[in-house]
Design an enzyme around this catalytic site. Structure first.
Site, PDB file in Angstrom:
ATOM      1  N   CYS A  33      39.906 -40.546  22.123  1.00 32.24           N
ATOM      2  CA  CYS A  33      38.875 -40.530  23.168  1.00 32.24           C
ATOM      3  C   CYS A  33      38.947 -41.780  24.035  1.00 32.24           C
ATOM      4  O   CYS A  33      38.977 -41.696  25.254  1.00 32.24           O
ATOM      5  CB  CYS A  33      37.500 -40.393  22.511  1.00 32.24           C
ATOM      6  N   TYR A  85      41.593 -26.840  28.917  1.00 35.10           N
ATOM      7  CA  TYR A  85      40.834 -27.763  29.748  1.00 35.10           C
ATOM      8  C   TYR A  85      41.639 -29.007  30.110  1.00 35.10           C
ATOM      9  O   TYR A  85      41.526 -29.533  31.225  1.00 35.10           O
ATOM     10  CB  TYR A  85      39.474 -28.095  29.124  1.00 35.10           C
ATOM     11  N   GLU A 127      42.288 -29.995  33.997  1.00 30.89           N
ATOM     12  CA  GLU A 127      41.735 -31.275  34.461  1.00 30.89           C
ATOM     13  C   GLU A 127      42.826 -32.133  35.106  1.00 30.89           C
ATOM     14  O   GLU A 127      42.628 -32.703  36.190  1.00 30.89           O
ATOM     15  CB  GLU A 127      41.097 -32.025  33.288  1.00 30.89           C
ATOM     16  N   HIS A 166      13.206 -30.531  44.425  1.00 34.50           N
ATOM     17  CA  HIS A 166      13.734 -30.124  45.726  1.00 34.50           C
ATOM     18  C   HIS A 166      14.049 -31.330  46.596  1.00 34.50           C
ATOM     19  O   HIS A 166      13.269 -32.290  46.578  1.00 34.50           O
ATOM     20  CB  HIS A 166      12.699 -29.242  46.420  1.00 34.50           C
ATOM     21  N   CYS A 187      39.252 -38.750  26.557  1.00 30.79           N
ATOM     22  CA  CYS A 187      38.085 -38.585  27.429  1.00 30.79           C
ATOM     23  C   CYS A 187      37.898 -39.718  28.437  1.00 30.79           C
ATOM     24  O   CYS A 187      37.696 -39.467  29.631  1.00 30.79           O
ATOM     25  CB  CYS A 187      36.804 -38.511  26.588  1.00 30.79           C
ATOM     26  N   LYS A 191      40.724 -40.339  31.021  1.00 26.15           N
ATOM     27  CA  LYS A 191      40.762 -39.126  31.844  1.00 26.15           C
ATOM     28  C   LYS A 191      39.628 -39.138  32.863  1.00 26.15           C
ATOM     29  O   LYS A 191      39.845 -38.878  34.045  1.00 26.15           O
ATOM     30  CB  LYS A 191      40.650 -37.893  30.952  1.00 26.15           C
ATOM     31  N   GLU A 239      17.842 -26.855  41.327  1.00 28.72           N
ATOM     32  CA  GLU A 239      16.592 -26.097  41.446  1.00 28.72           C
ATOM     33  C   GLU A 239      16.859 -24.589  41.369  1.00 28.72           C
ATOM     34  O   GLU A 239      15.981 -23.803  41.018  1.00 28.72           O
ATOM     35  CB  GLU A 239      15.822 -26.462  42.709  1.00 28.72           C
TER      36      GLU A 239
HETATM   37  C1  FAD Z   1      43.520 -35.822  27.264  1.00 25.37           C
HETATM   38  C2  FAD Z   1      42.304 -35.569  26.405  1.00 25.37           C
HETATM   39  C3  FAD Z   1      41.070 -35.477  26.991  1.00 25.37           C
HETATM   40  C4  FAD Z   1      39.954 -35.256  26.213  1.00 25.37           C
HETATM   41  N1  FAD Z   1      38.740 -35.156  26.832  1.00 25.37           N
HETATM   42  C5  FAD Z   1      37.629 -34.959  26.107  1.00 25.37           C
HETATM   43  C6  FAD Z   1      36.357 -34.902  26.725  1.00 25.37           C
HETATM   44  O1  FAD Z   1      36.235 -35.007  27.950  1.00 25.37           O
HETATM   45  N2  FAD Z   1      35.266 -34.733  25.941  1.00 25.37           N
HETATM   46  C7  FAD Z   1      35.366 -34.617  24.586  1.00 25.37           C
HETATM   47  O2  FAD Z   1      34.344 -34.483  23.914  1.00 25.37           O
HETATM   48  N3  FAD Z   1      36.574 -34.645  23.966  1.00 25.37           N
HETATM   49  C8  FAD Z   1      37.690 -34.821  24.695  1.00 25.37           C
HETATM   50  N4  FAD Z   1      38.911 -34.899  24.070  1.00 25.37           N
HETATM   51  C9  FAD Z   1      38.973 -34.686  22.607  1.00 25.37           C
HETATM   52  C10 FAD Z   1      38.590 -35.958  21.866  1.00 25.37           C
HETATM   53  O3  FAD Z   1      39.392 -37.027  22.308  1.00 25.37           O
HETATM   54  C11 FAD Z   1      38.795 -35.737  20.370  1.00 25.37           C
HETATM   55  O4  FAD Z   1      38.071 -34.599  19.980  1.00 25.37           O
HETATM   56  C12 FAD Z   1      38.301 -36.920  19.557  1.00 25.37           C
HETATM   57  O5  FAD Z   1      38.966 -38.101  19.914  1.00 25.37           O
HETATM   58  C13 FAD Z   1      38.505 -36.644  18.052  1.00 25.37           C
HETATM   59  O6  FAD Z   1      38.164 -37.761  17.298  1.00 25.37           O
HETATM   60  P1  FAD Z   1      38.816 -37.979  15.871  1.00 25.37           P
HETATM   61  O7  FAD Z   1      38.087 -39.122  15.256  1.00 25.37           O
HETATM   62  O8  FAD Z   1      38.880 -36.718  15.133  1.00 25.37           O
HETATM   63  O9  FAD Z   1      40.318 -38.368  16.152  1.00 25.37           O
HETATM   64  P2  FAD Z   1      40.981 -39.442  17.098  1.00 25.37           P
HETATM   65  O10 FAD Z   1      40.038 -39.971  18.101  1.00 25.37           O
HETATM   66  O11 FAD Z   1      42.224 -38.817  17.585  1.00 25.37           O
HETATM   67  O12 FAD Z   1      41.318 -40.642  16.138  1.00 25.37           O
HETATM   68  C14 FAD Z   1      42.282 -40.541  15.137  1.00 25.37           C
HETATM   69  C15 FAD Z   1      42.894 -41.910  14.944  1.00 25.37           C
HETATM   70  O13 FAD Z   1      43.637 -41.913  13.737  1.00 25.37           O
HETATM   71  C16 FAD Z   1      44.800 -42.696  13.919  1.00 25.37           C
HETATM   72  N5  FAD Z   1      45.736 -42.302  12.876  1.00 25.37           N
HETATM   73  C17 FAD Z   1      46.340 -41.105  12.713  1.00 25.37           C
HETATM   74  N6  FAD Z   1      47.052 -41.087  11.576  1.00 25.37           N
HETATM   75  C18 FAD Z   1      46.890 -42.308  11.001  1.00 25.37           C
HETATM   76  C19 FAD Z   1      47.361 -42.896   9.789  1.00 25.37           C
HETATM   77  N7  FAD Z   1      48.114 -42.221   8.937  1.00 25.37           N
HETATM   78  N8  FAD Z   1      47.013 -44.175   9.520  1.00 25.37           N
HETATM   79  C20 FAD Z   1      46.228 -44.875  10.383  1.00 25.37           C
HETATM   80  N9  FAD Z   1      45.756 -44.366  11.519  1.00 25.37           N
HETATM   81  C21 FAD Z   1      46.062 -43.087  11.830  1.00 25.37           C
HETATM   82  C22 FAD Z   1      45.231 -42.354  15.336  1.00 25.37           C
HETATM   83  O14 FAD Z   1      46.075 -43.341  15.876  1.00 25.37           O
HETATM   84  C23 FAD Z   1      43.877 -42.291  16.040  1.00 25.37           C
HETATM   85  O15 FAD Z   1      43.519 -43.535  16.588  1.00 25.37           O
HETATM   86  C24 FAD Z   1      40.061 -35.132  24.818  1.00 25.37           C
HETATM   87  C25 FAD Z   1      41.315 -35.227  24.206  1.00 25.37           C
HETATM   88  C26 FAD Z   1      42.431 -35.442  24.993  1.00 25.37           C
HETATM   89  C27 FAD Z   1      43.772 -35.535  24.335  1.00 25.37           C
END
Ligand code: FAD
Length: 473
Positions: free
Chosen positions: A43, A180, A184, A438, A48, A51, A443
């Site tokens: 994110c 999406y 986007e 308004h 997010c 983006k 509205e």
């Molecule tokens: C381009 C894009 C746009 C998006 N836009 C939106 C939006 O507008 N609104 C919205 O709600 N969601 C959006 N999302 C989705 C949102 O980013 C994810 O749903 C959210 O980040 C999920 O959180 P998470 O904690 O599951 O995983 P993540 O945020 O992906 O975090 C996982 C972390 O784990 C780390 N990791 C992985 N494996 C290991 C390991 N073995 N050891 C140590 N670290 C590790 C990764 O490096 C990462 O930092 C978007 C996603 C993308 C790709």
């Protein structure tokens, strides 16, 4: 603490992991979190936030054009991609640092390393080989972009992981995908000046969204200059002197500088060692969990995109919080997945909550639709051709609002507020009783008195109950 190094080891410092770590530490747990890339996760670093910054950048194109109708003379605007990327980088670094500080303040130890599971209570840190034992392990490793379809030359393409840091703004770009993220970026790059071709496997973009809204987004993309190729797939990508040549399944070829694949994301479990602990995964590699985010192994939990439930930041955060409440706060908490409001940040944007018209017609015996499409006030002087469209989906028997879908400026902001209304079980009569603000576009939501369609399930005849819901007006 009973003989373990820590009470909780969190793998992955993204939206879900960071929230779980902080809340668990707040309850007094000894918590360690490992991150292999950058604290903040998808994110903050490559999802997010960057983006949305690029969406803002792209919208100035329309603002400059609109300004003339309001009396402004704007010199020829010049866009600098490198400046945007540098600004974006500064902001996400700032946010990542805040995440680190907040984790530190909560007493969470951060390790900058990949972590892998060794067994039900043991983690190995890849950076230094250290083994850490934990009473609980939380898997919050998120997802990774899928590189599909598997075609010759796919290695020349990028994904959303790389798109934020391209050294130059591509002059010509082909984006593969209709979800999406694909739409986007098509909307963003088209406005920044790139000639965008969007290749979509199905007949329309945004599968799963309300049908009318899908058409509005599609039309707006075309209006922005995106060359939309539906029911088409790339067949191969060749590198030539003039960039990349993408041959499509319809036999045509498109010459571009950059190909971006946005065909979906898979749970990030590869090589994580979950098999060593006996954790069950589904066919996509997602960690299987129960309503409390517990895997089949009592000490291992998983939240966020890695579980492939609803891949959105607020959902991952909520799941991480609920996990910490349940395990460390003695407050059993499940996440409610009903009526999650969400937005698609095209321009204009799409804001949505609740059931689509089709979902409502599938699930309810009587469905009323209230819909309006109009030219927003701002467009009258600016001369912009854009329309704002709204649809309210109502249970015709109880008057309960089942879904609201808006395509127009600030639709994402509106969806957040409408999410509360739908969650509270708001009725169409509540909308009608509400005084309008308004002059606004919103509205229209409280002034749509005449339904545009009613669908009733046919309960007589051979098909009997369960037959199609048909239009009655
Ligand atoms: C381009 C894009 C746009 C998006 N836009 C939106 C939006 O507008 N609104 C919205 O709600 N969601 C959006 N999302 C989705 C949102 O980013 C994810 O749903 C959210 O980040 C999920 O959180 P998470 O904690 O599951 O995983 P993540 O945020 O992906 O975090 C996982 C972390 O784990 C780390 N990791 C992985 N494996 C290991 C390991 N073995 N050891 C140590 N670290 C590790 C990764 O490096 C990462 O930092 C978007 C996603 C993308 C790709």
């Amino acid at each position: 603490m009973s003989g373990f190094d820590v009470d909780l080891f969190v793998i992955g410092a993204g939206s879900g992991g960071v929230r779980a770590a902080r809340i668990a530490a707040g309850y007094g747990a000894k918590v360690m979190i490992a991150e292999e890339f950058r604290v903040g996760g998808t994110c903050v670093i490559r999802g997010c936030i960057p983006k949305k910054l690029m969406v803002y950048a792209s919208r100035f194109k329309d603002d400059f054009a609109d300004a003339a109708g309001f009396g402004w003379t704007v010199p020829e605007p010049i866009f600098n991609w490198q400046k945007l990327v540098a600004g974006k980088e500064a902001e996400i670094s700032r946010l990542s640092a805040i995440y680190r500080t907040n984790l530190g303040k909560a007493g969470v130890s951060i390790v900058d390393s990949r972590a892998e599971v060794e067994d039900a209570h043991k983690i190995r840190l890849k950076a230094d080989g250290r083994e850490i034992t934990a009473k609980y392990i939380l898997v919050s490793t998120g997802g990774t972009p899928v590189l599909e379809p598997s075609i010759p030359g796919l290695e020349y393409s990028i994904t959303s992981n790389e798109v934020f840091d391209l050294p130059n703004l591509p002059e010509r770009m082909l984006i593969i995908g209709g979800g999406y993220i694909a739409v986007e970026f098509a909307s963003v790059f088209a406005r920044l000046g790139t000639k965008v071709t969007l290749v979509v496997r199905s007949e329309n973009v945004l599968r799963g969204f309300d049908e009318d809204m899908r058409c509005y987004v599609r039309d707006a993309l075309s209006h922005a200059g995106v060359d939309l190729k539906t029911v088409t797939l790339p067949a191969r990508i060749d590198k030539g002197a003039n960039g990349l040549s993408v041959t499509l399944t319809d036999g045509t070829a498109v010459e571009v500088d950059q190909v971006m694949v946005a065909t979906g994301r898979h749970p990030h479990t590869k090589g994580l060692g979950l098999d060593k602990a006996g954790v069950e995964l589904d066919a996509l590699g997602a960690v299987k969990v129960d309503a409390f985010s517990k895997t089949n192994i009592d000490s291992i939990y998983a939240v966020g995109d890695v579980t492939n439930r609803v891949a959105l930041t607020p959902v991952a955060i909520r799941e991480g919080h609920a996990f910490a409440d349940t395990i460390f706060g003695q407050k059993e908490t499940c996440v409610d997945y009903a009526n999650i409001a969400t937005a698609v940040f095209t321009t204009p944007e799409l804001g949505t909550v609740g059931l689509t018209e089709q979902q409502a017609r599938d699930q309810f015996d009587c469905v009323d639709i209230y819909a309006a499409s109009f030219r927003p006030l701002k467009a009258t002087l600016s001369g912009a051709q854009e329309k704002t469209s709204m649809k309210i989906v109502v249970d015709g028997l109880t008057d309960r609002v089942l879904g609201v879908h808006i395509f127009g400026d600030h639709a994402g902001e509106l969806a957040q507020v409408l999410g509360i209304v739908v969650k509270m079980g708001g009725r169409k009569s509540d909308f009608d009783d509400t005084m309008a603000v308004h002059p606004t576009s919103a509205e229209e939501l409280v002034t749509m008195r005449t339904r545009t369609a009613r669908y009733e399930r046919e309960t007589i005849g051979e098909e009997g109950p369960g037959a199609a819901v048909v239009a009655v007006d």
